[in-house]
Design a protein around this motif. Sequence first.
Motif: not given
Length: 405
Positions: A63-64, A205, A208, A341
Amino acid sequence: MPALASPAFRRFIAGALLSNVGSWMQATAQGWLVLGLTNSAAALGLTSAVANLPVLLLSLYAGVLADRVDQRRLVVATQAMAAVFTAVLAVLTTAGAVQFWHVLVIAFLVGSMMALSSPAYQALVSTLVPQRALGNAIALNSAQFNFSRIVGPSFSGVAIALGGLALAFWANALSFVVVVIVLATLPIRNSRAIGRLEASLWANISDGLRYARGAPVVPTLLLLTVAPALLNLNYLVFLPVFARDVLDIGAPGLGLLTAAVGIGALTGALTVAIARPGGGSGRLVIAALIASSTGLLIFSVSTWLPLSLVGLAILGACQVAYYATTNTLLQLLVPARLRGRVMSLYILGSTGLTPVGALSTGWIADHIGVQLTLSICALTTILVCCLVGLRSRGLRNLRAGAAVS
């Protein structure tokens, strides 16, 4: 079908369909290969767990990545690597040198590429169509996936009959190459990340996670995915047991059960695409999950094949409606800079936890039986949905038209 008005989306979905047909061909042939190498059902389960483990391990990092790098380049690179790994399996199988550990390693590597690309792939859809057509695009994407689930195993059977197991692996490697070419040449208006590139990985992270925890409705949508991942989706693991021990229809009947799920899912995806092109609502999320759990309950208690098929078709149709609507609402709610994220959290909840659920429900089923186990799972999910629906006014009142960020 407003999404199909976009030439870029038409090319994208055609490439995705080809790639998914290839993936289902490989999954079918790989199962036969593992069974031939080991003659062990446990080995089949291990192969599936190894292939899905990267989703659990890599989703947050993926996601990052989706928010830090060009999403198209990320998907192209991972698909190209998956093509290489698949080609290695094809070469080993063609040469007659393949061993079980080869299959495990390649399954993990291909699974890792899919886990790394999935959030970027999900976010990429929103760059291909206008916001008003996003729900339609996501539903059509679900439709092509479920159509590939119907035809892919059949094509694999033809390929195996014509050229052996290796031909199915070569076909999948070629499908990866084609989708790389399609993605690399798409006229995408903007697939470049908007996130803060200077921040550390953990800071990204954490950013998010903070957003997902504090944003209105988003935490509810994400947490709600945990129930079906841990409970409902495990019916796939038990279909062979139902075919052999509950319904007494053997291996040919197993294909019939799988087809019922696929046909229901395809029908549900097309229905959502046509009836809810804007993306649906929070009430649809709750209703679809309750209905899919009801289909699972019908299937779990049935010992009559026609009723079992009806239950699976309901399950497949409403399951797709639930996931397509949840996916759309999340993408509309979340700012573009955080979309990768948050979508990684969605994938982690909806897919990454399924191996955990399969292991736990498998242990329970050994003690109380598969029918009672799945009945309890279905009833528990229905109860969770009712509680969430009663307690979350924000989800009940959420509509796609008001969710655009």
